[in-house]
Design a protein around this motif. Structure first.
Motif, PDB file in Angstrom:
ATOM      1  N   VAL A 147       0.846  -1.208   0.000  1.00 13.37           N
ATOM      2  CA  VAL A 147       0.000   0.000   0.000  1.00 13.37           C
ATOM      3  C   VAL A 147       0.873   1.248   0.000  1.00 13.37           C
ATOM      4  O   VAL A 147       0.596   2.215  -0.731  1.00 13.37           O
ATOM      5  N   LEU A 148       1.936   1.235   0.797  1.00 10.09           N
ATOM      6  CA  LEU A 148       2.824   2.404   0.850  1.00 10.09           C
ATOM      7  C   LEU A 148       3.537   2.615  -0.480  1.00 10.09           C
ATOM      8  O   LEU A 148       3.695   3.759  -0.932  1.00 10.09           O
ATOM      9  N   LEU A 149       3.948   1.537  -1.119  1.00 11.04           N
ATOM     10  CA  LEU A 149       4.586   1.658  -2.439  1.00 11.04           C
ATOM     11  C   LEU A 149       3.592   2.195  -3.471  1.00 11.04           C
ATOM     12  O   LEU A 149       3.948   3.039  -4.305  1.00 11.04           O
ATOM     13  N   TRP A 150       2.357   1.715  -3.399  1.00 15.39           N
ATOM     14  CA  TRP A 150       1.320   2.210  -4.307  1.00 15.39           C
ATOM     15  C   TRP A 150       1.135   3.713  -4.104  1.00 15.39           C
ATOM     16  O   TRP A 150       1.078   4.485  -5.068  1.00 15.39           O
ATOM     17  N   ALA A 151       1.050   4.122  -2.830  1.00 13.21           N
ATOM     18  CA  ALA A 151       0.853   5.549  -2.537  1.00 13.21           C
ATOM     19  C   ALA A 151       2.047   6.362  -3.026  1.00 13.21           C
ATOM     20  O   ALA A 151       1.875   7.446  -3.597  1.00 13.21           O
ATOM     21  N   SER A 152       3.248   5.848  -2.825  1.00 15.60           N
ATOM     22  CA  SER A 152       4.450   6.552  -3.268  1.00 15.60           C
ATOM     23  C   SER A 152       4.438   6.751  -4.780  1.00 15.60           C
ATOM     24  O   SER A 152       4.743   7.839  -5.280  1.00 15.60           O
ATOM     25  N   GLU A 153       4.080   5.695  -5.504  1.00 14.20           N
ATOM     26  CA  GLU A 153       4.006   5.801  -6.966  1.00 14.20           C
ATOM     27  C   GLU A 153       2.906   6.772  -7.388  1.00 14.20           C
ATOM     28  O   GLU A 153       3.093   7.567  -8.314  1.00 14.20           O
ATOM     29  N   LEU A 154       1.771   6.721  -6.695  1.00 13.04           N
ATOM     30  CA  LEU A 154       0.660   7.618  -7.002  1.00 13.04           C
ATOM     31  C   LEU A 154       1.087   9.066  -6.810  1.00 13.04           C
ATOM     32  O   LEU A 154       0.797   9.927  -7.653  1.00 13.04           O
ATOM     33  N   PHE A 155       1.782   9.352  -5.696  1.00 13.47           N
ATOM     34  CA  PHE A 155       2.212  10.718  -5.420  1.00 13.47           C
ATOM     35  C   PHE A 155       3.213  11.219  -6.459  1.00 13.47           C
ATOM     36  O   PHE A 155       3.237  12.398  -6.787  1.00 13.47           O
TER      37      PHE A 155
END
Length: 120
Positions: free
Chosen positions: A79-87
């Motif tokens: 989830v954190l990696l997904w959020a990082s990529e999204l940002f």
């Protein structure tokens, strides 16, 4: 004339002793400075580690607030990696996530203050 030579030799020996004493003092002073520098560096590193650890604990607290404690670590990391990529792809999304997070933190802080006031 030999008396003058003997005096010069004596003077030369005294100067050599003084030089040796000065060099010993210089060596001791350099060692003292190096020790102080090592101590300062160690203290600075300890300060940095403490700040890094505090930041990590704070992020752990955020995971607790979000109800992620006990969730599979791989899933949380995903989830954190997904959020990082999204940002990175859509930096404008950060503002909406920040707004939501800040609202929860503000609410929790108000509740904490209220509890502290009632407990007095």
């Amino acid at each position: 004339m030999t008396d003058a030579i003997a005096q010069k030799k004596t003077r030369l020996e005294k100067l050599a002793e003084q030089k040796a004493a000065i060099e010993a003092k210089l060596k001791a002073e350099r060692e003292r400075i190096q020790l102080q520098q090592r101590k300062a560096k160690t203290a600075e590193n300890a300060k940095l580690r403490k700040a890094q650890n505090q930041e990590k604990y704070a992020y752990g607290g955020l995971c607790e607030i979000a109800g992620l404690i006990g969730t599979d670590r791989g899933a949380v990391l995903g989830v954190l990696l997904w959020a990082s990529e999204l940002f990175k792809k859509e930096p404008e999304k950060i503002a909406s996530f920040k707004k939501r997070g800040d609202a929860i933190l503000t609410q929790r802080e108000a509740t904490r203050k209220k509890s502290a006031t009632l407990g007095e």
